[in-house]
Each structure stands twice: as structure tokens, then as C-alpha cells.
Design a protein around this motif. Structure first.
Motif, mmCIF file in Angstrom:
data_model
loop_
_atom_site.group_PDB
_atom_site.id
_atom_site.type_symbol
_atom_site.label_atom_id
_atom_site.label_comp_id
_atom_site.label_asym_id
_atom_site.label_seq_id
_atom_site.Cartn_x
_atom_site.Cartn_y
_atom_site.Cartn_z
ATOM 1 N N UNK A 45 0.802 -1.223 0.000
ATOM 2 C CA UNK A 45 0.000 0.000 0.000
ATOM 3 C C UNK A 45 0.835 1.273 0.000
ATOM 4 N N UNK A 46 2.147 1.135 -0.090
ATOM 5 C CA UNK A 46 3.059 2.273 -0.207
ATOM 6 C C UNK A 46 3.677 2.259 -1.597
ATOM 7 N N UNK A 47 3.845 3.426 -2.195
ATOM 8 C CA UNK A 47 4.479 3.487 -3.502
ATOM 9 C C UNK A 47 5.922 3.022 -3.428
ATOM 10 N N UNK A 48 6.302 2.092 -4.310
ATOM 11 C CA UNK A 48 7.661 1.553 -4.312
ATOM 12 C C UNK A 48 8.224 1.607 -5.730
ATOM 13 N N UNK A 49 9.421 2.156 -5.846
ATOM 14 C CA UNK A 49 10.144 2.174 -7.115
ATOM 15 C C UNK A 49 11.478 1.475 -6.915
ATOM 16 N N UNK A 50 11.742 0.461 -7.735
ATOM 17 C CA UNK A 50 12.992 -0.284 -7.674
ATOM 18 C C UNK A 50 13.845 0.051 -8.891
ATOM 19 N N UNK A 51 15.125 0.268 -8.658
ATOM 20 C CA UNK A 51 16.094 0.437 -9.742
ATOM 21 C C UNK A 51 17.120 -0.675 -9.554
ATOM 22 N N UNK A 79 2.763 6.261 -7.620
ATOM 23 C CA UNK A 79 2.024 7.299 -8.330
ATOM 24 C C UNK A 79 0.681 7.602 -7.705
ATOM 25 N N UNK A 80 0.236 6.738 -6.781
ATOM 26 C CA UNK A 80 -1.045 6.946 -6.097
ATOM 27 C C UNK A 80 -0.873 7.088 -4.590
ATOM 28 N N UNK A 81 0.363 7.180 -4.140
ATOM 29 C CA UNK A 81 0.648 7.240 -2.710
ATOM 30 C C UNK A 81 1.502 8.459 -2.398
ATOM 31 N N UNK A 82 1.199 9.120 -1.278
ATOM 32 C CA UNK A 82 1.999 10.269 -0.856
ATOM 33 C C UNK A 82 3.362 9.837 -0.318
ATOM 34 N N UNK A 83 3.445 8.595 0.125
ATOM 35 C CA UNK A 83 4.690 8.063 0.678
ATOM 36 C C UNK A 83 5.313 7.116 -0.348
ATOM 37 N N UNK A 84 6.612 7.315 -0.614
ATOM 38 C CA UNK A 84 7.298 6.525 -1.639
ATOM 39 C C UNK A 84 8.615 5.991 -1.077
ATOM 40 N N UNK A 85 8.876 4.725 -1.338
ATOM 41 C CA UNK A 85 10.185 4.122 -1.067
ATOM 42 C C UNK A 85 10.879 3.932 -2.408
ATOM 43 N N UNK A 86 11.996 4.614 -2.596
ATOM 44 C CA UNK A 86 12.783 4.445 -3.819
ATOM 45 C C UNK A 86 14.047 3.676 -3.463
#
Length: 271
Positions: free
Chosen positions: A215-221, A248-255
Motif C-alpha cells: 500500500x506504499x508506492x515503491x520504485x525499484x532500480x 504514483x497513487x501514494x503520498x509516501x514513496x520508497x525508492x
């Protein structure tokens, strides 16, 4: 008790692996990953050889060290943990900024602990004394640590040879960096995060499982050498970039940047 399980047969296995998949395919991964493969083979070969020869640099005996960094009035914490050779368990706690034990049968593997305060920021350094090659033979070196869940933590973990369980879901991470040489690791970052943060994960050789919140925005590189990747629930955007449905739909993002040399990487989303 931690025992080194690798031996010189690994060098033969790695050689057969490269031969089976074809040198051109390995070379196609780039010089960077070939260098990682060569370094990994050499390191594991040396460790196995020394283990076979039975070198034991220290006298045995029970050595339990208590680690305690008490609370003060700082508003955030920089925590730097450096471990050469150990079983590692890290979770959250509320009794102190840092609390735990190191149980080893080698006196020279006991940790050093330092803490400094500058303004509203505290800086803790917990470091294993012994060098990597002193951790061979019949060794017990178990680290069990709790980090505060009450203030933001900039966490840096460096591990040489380790078996680690890092339950970081209850810690208020402001930034995370994990570097491991030869390691099997489980990294739990699931849970309800209040603030965004960046993470850098660098794994040389070994298998890793990373748990992340659905439920948290996650972007993996992801940069991977000779490694398998299992990332169910993520969509590939090309060039090693993966995102989950909440991105893209969450205010909190883990990159998270992940660099894996050789091994299997599993990314799991947890509701």
C-alpha cells in the motif's frame, strides 16, 4: 553458531556455470559484472582454502558484550553498523537509541561502540574489532540489536560474511544503506510508513529476500549481474526500473536502488 560452508568446490562450480551459459553471455553483462564474478570466486576460494587448512587465530571462550546507547534529547540518529563475520539480527525497540548483545567465543571479535552528539543529531558507530579473515574456524559470533523506533534513523549497515535477518519495519527510517559481501539476507521493510525514504542495497554474493509494503508506492532500480530476480506484483518500466501498483497513487514513496552480483533476489509485497 556461524560456520563457513563454502569451500574450493565453489570455484569449480562457478567455472562450470560460466562454461554452461557461455562466456559471451557473461561478457555481455558488462565488464563490471565480470569483475564481480571474478572477485566473488577469489574471495570464496580463499575463505574455503583457509577453512580447509584449519587456521584459527584466536583462543576460544565465551565473550558476551552488552551494547547500550541511552536516550538523550537528539531529534534524529545516524547509526553506522560495521560487521565482518556474524549472524545478524536487527529489529526495532523503545528502551534506548541502540540496545543489544554480541555473543562470541572470540575475544578479538567483540565490538567497539561510540556515540557523539552534534546539535539535534546523534551519531552512533558500532564496529566489530576483528578483521574478516579472523572469523574462520569454529566461530560463534551472534549480533542481536534493537534500534529506536521513536526518532528518525539514517541507517548504514556494512557486512562482510553474514547470515542476516533485518526487521526494519518498525524503525523510522530517513535513509537506508546496506552493503553485504557474502551474505544470505532477509530485509523486512513492510508496514505502514509515514514518510518517504531512499534505500541503497548492494549485495555481492548470496540470496536475498526483501519485503515491501503493497500500500506504499515503491520504485525499484535494479542492477544485477548473474542473478535471478523474482518481483511479483511489480511492473517493469524498462532499464531495470520496476514499480508497484501504489506508485504514483501514494503520498509516501520508497525508492530503492538494488545492486546484486551473484545470487537470487526475491521482492515480496506485503499487505
Amino acid at each position: 553458531m556461524l560456520r563457513l560452508k563454502t569451500d574450493l568446490n565453489f570455484m569449480q562450480t562457478a567455472g562450470k556455470f560460466v562454461q554452461e551459459i557461455g562466456y559471451d553471455k557473461v561478457k555481455g553483462k558488462g565488464v563490471f559484472y565480470m569483475r564481480k564474478l571474478i572477485v566473488a570466486v577469489i574471495v570464496v576460494g580463499i575463505l574455503g582454502a583457509i577453512g580447509i587448512w584449519g587456521y584459527n587465530w584466536f583462543f576460544s571462550g565465551k565473550q558476551v558484550s552488552d551494547i547500550l546507547i541511552e536516550k538523550d534529547d537528539v531529534k534524529s540518529l545516524n547509526a553506522n553498523i560495521q560487521i565482518g563475520f556474524a549472524n545478524v539480527s536487527i529489529t526495532d525497540g523503545k528502551d534506548a537509541w541502540v540496545k543489544g548483545t554480541v555473543d562470541t567465543n572470540k575475544k578479538k571479535l567483540r565490538p567497539t561502540v561510540s556515540y557523539k552528539k552534534k546539535g539535534t543529531v546523534g551519531s552512533a558507530v558500532i564496529k566489530q574489532k576483528g578483521k574478516l579473515f579472523t572469523g574462520l574456524g569454529n566461530i560463534r559470533n551472534d549480533w542481536d540489536l534493537e534500534l529506536t523506533n521513536e526518532i528518525p534513523v539514517n541507517l548504514n549497515i556494512e557486512m562482510g560474511v553474514s547470515d542476516s535477518t533485518l526487521n526494519l519495519s518498525g524503525i523510522q527510517l530517513s535513509k537506508l544503506s546496506i552493503e553485504a559481501g557474502l551474505s544470505d539476507a532477509t530485509i523486512d521493510l513492510s508496514g505502514d510508513w509515514k514518510d518517504s525514504f531512499n534505500a541503497d542495497i548492494d549485495l555481492g554474493l548470496g540470496d536475498a529476500t526483501i519485503l515491501l509494503p503493497a500500500n506504499t508506492g515503491v520504485k525499484l532500480i535494479v542492477s544485477k549481474g548473474i542473478a535471478g530476480l523474482d518481483a511479483k506484483g511489480f511492473t517493469s518500466e524498462g532499464k531495470g526500473i520496476y514499480v508497484n501498483d501504489s506508485y504514483g497513487n501514494s503520498d509516501v514513496v520508497i525508492e530503492m536502488k538494488i545492486d546484486v552480483g551473484i545470487g537470487d533476489l526475491k521482492i515480496k509485497l506485503v499487505d
